[in-house]
Design an enzyme around this catalytic site. Structure first.
Site, PDB file in Angstrom:
ATOM      1  N   HIS A   1      59.813 -73.354  19.621  1.00  0.00           N
ATOM      2  CA  HIS A   1      60.469 -73.280  20.922  1.00  0.00           C
ATOM      3  C   HIS A   1      59.635 -73.915  22.026  1.00  0.00           C
ATOM      4  O   HIS A   1      58.423 -74.062  21.918  1.00  0.00           O
ATOM      5  CB  HIS A   1      60.858 -71.841  21.295  1.00  0.00           C
TER       6      HIS A   1
ATOM      7  N   ASP B   1      51.669 -72.111  22.193  1.00  0.00           N
ATOM      8  CA  ASP B   1      52.841 -71.223  22.231  1.00  0.00           C
ATOM      9  C   ASP B   1      53.935 -71.873  23.072  1.00  0.00           C
ATOM     10  O   ASP B   1      53.995 -71.645  24.277  1.00  0.00           O
ATOM     11  CB  ASP B   1      52.451 -69.867  22.802  1.00  0.00           C
TER      12      ASP B   1
ATOM     13  N   GLU C   1      62.815 -68.684  24.934  1.00  0.00           N
ATOM     14  CA  GLU C   1      62.453 -67.610  24.006  1.00  0.00           C
ATOM     15  C   GLU C   1      61.857 -66.425  24.754  1.00  0.00           C
ATOM     16  O   GLU C   1      62.192 -65.271  24.489  1.00  0.00           O
ATOM     17  CB  GLU C   1      61.459 -68.146  22.969  1.00  0.00           C
ATOM     18  N   GLU C   2      60.987 -66.702  25.708  1.00  0.00           N
ATOM     19  CA  GLU C   2      60.312 -65.622  26.433  1.00  0.00           C
ATOM     20  C   GLU C   2      61.269 -64.730  27.231  1.00  0.00           C
ATOM     21  O   GLU C   2      61.112 -63.508  27.229  1.00  0.00           O
ATOM     22  CB  GLU C   2      59.239 -66.193  27.366  1.00  0.00           C
TER      23      GLU C   2
ATOM     24  N   ASP D   1      55.746 -70.028  15.143  1.00  0.00           N
ATOM     25  CA  ASP D   1      55.539 -69.479  16.494  1.00  0.00           C
ATOM     26  C   ASP D   1      54.210 -68.754  16.631  1.00  0.00           C
ATOM     27  O   ASP D   1      54.033 -67.985  17.558  1.00  0.00           O
ATOM     28  CB  ASP D   1      56.702 -68.549  16.860  1.00  0.00           C
TER      29      ASP D   1
ATOM     30  N   HIS E   1      49.349 -67.503  26.523  1.00  0.00           N
ATOM     31  CA  HIS E   1      49.642 -67.132  27.915  1.00  0.00           C
ATOM     32  C   HIS E   1      48.394 -67.156  28.779  1.00  0.00           C
ATOM     33  O   HIS E   1      48.149 -66.248  29.574  1.00  0.00           O
ATOM     34  CB  HIS E   1      50.310 -65.756  27.976  1.00  0.00           C
TER      35      HIS E   1
END
Length: 202
Positions: free
Chosen positions: A21, A33, A67-68, A95, A165
């Site tokens: 993604h 990510d 996705e998040e 992922d 992140h």
């Protein structure tokens, strides 16, 4: 959501789906990510095409969006294609980083698992033969809950949360050799499953 399709086959064809993604909404660039997962899913199709291989089934790469915020892109795709769910042979998602590959995590029937174990033996030359339980991925969970076999890439991901992140999640953390190995695993598994005489047993 972006989709790369094997265009010489119809959309309702039998499908092996590879995915990652694209949703760098936080800090950093989203390279680990999940830009890496998206890149290897695209590269796997490129490798197969460059080798002149044509499997019996369609190979389709989906680069999911959002996705998040709740898997919005994946949910939309599932709603659009669930009417043809019996045509989906295997759904794959990367992922958890594109570090050195160790094997696959797989969810499916015992018969399908036995076939996948044989497929993984083909990767012995690069020492990636492990087939573990619990194939998972936010973007493919709906398919697996509906009975479609699913696989996720297992890598040596001990450093994943060093970058996840964070401002450090940039292209500089990607190792080209490790990404090449991940692409090779993705390409071999996708092609071999797509070229089997029969679909994986549900």
């Amino acid at each position: 959501m972006l989709i790369a399709v094997n265009f010489d086959q119809p959309m309702e064809a039998l499908v092996v789906l590879l995915s990652g993604h694209l949703d760098s909404w936080d800090v950093g660039q989203g390279a680990m990510d999940d830009g890496g997962g998206a890149a290897i899913s695209w590269e796997a199709l490129s490798l197969i095409r460059d080798l002149g291989l044509r499997p019996k089934r369609t190979l389709r790469t989906v680069l999911w969006s959002a996705e998040e915020p709740g898997g919005v892109g994946a949910a939309q795709y599932f709603q659009q294609h669930k009417g043809n769910i019996s045509n989906f042979d295997l759904v794959m998602e990367s992922d958890l980083g594109t570090f050195s590959p160790l094997g696959l995590q797989f969810t499916g029937s015992d018969k399908a698992r036995a076939i996948m174990k044989e497929v993984m033996k083909l990767l012995a030359p690069i020492n990636v033969t492990s087939l573990e339980k619990h194939g998972e991925g936010t973007d493919i969970n709906m398919w697996m809950k509906a009975g479609v076999p699913g696989a996720s890439l297992h890598t040596a991901d001990q450093r994943y949360f060093w970058f996840h992140h964070s401002d450090g999640d940039t292209m500089t953390v990607q190792n080209p050799e490790e990404m090449n190995l991940c692409s090779a695993v993705w390409a071999v598994v996708a092609y071999v499953v797509a070229d089997l005489e029969e679909m994986l047993p549900r």
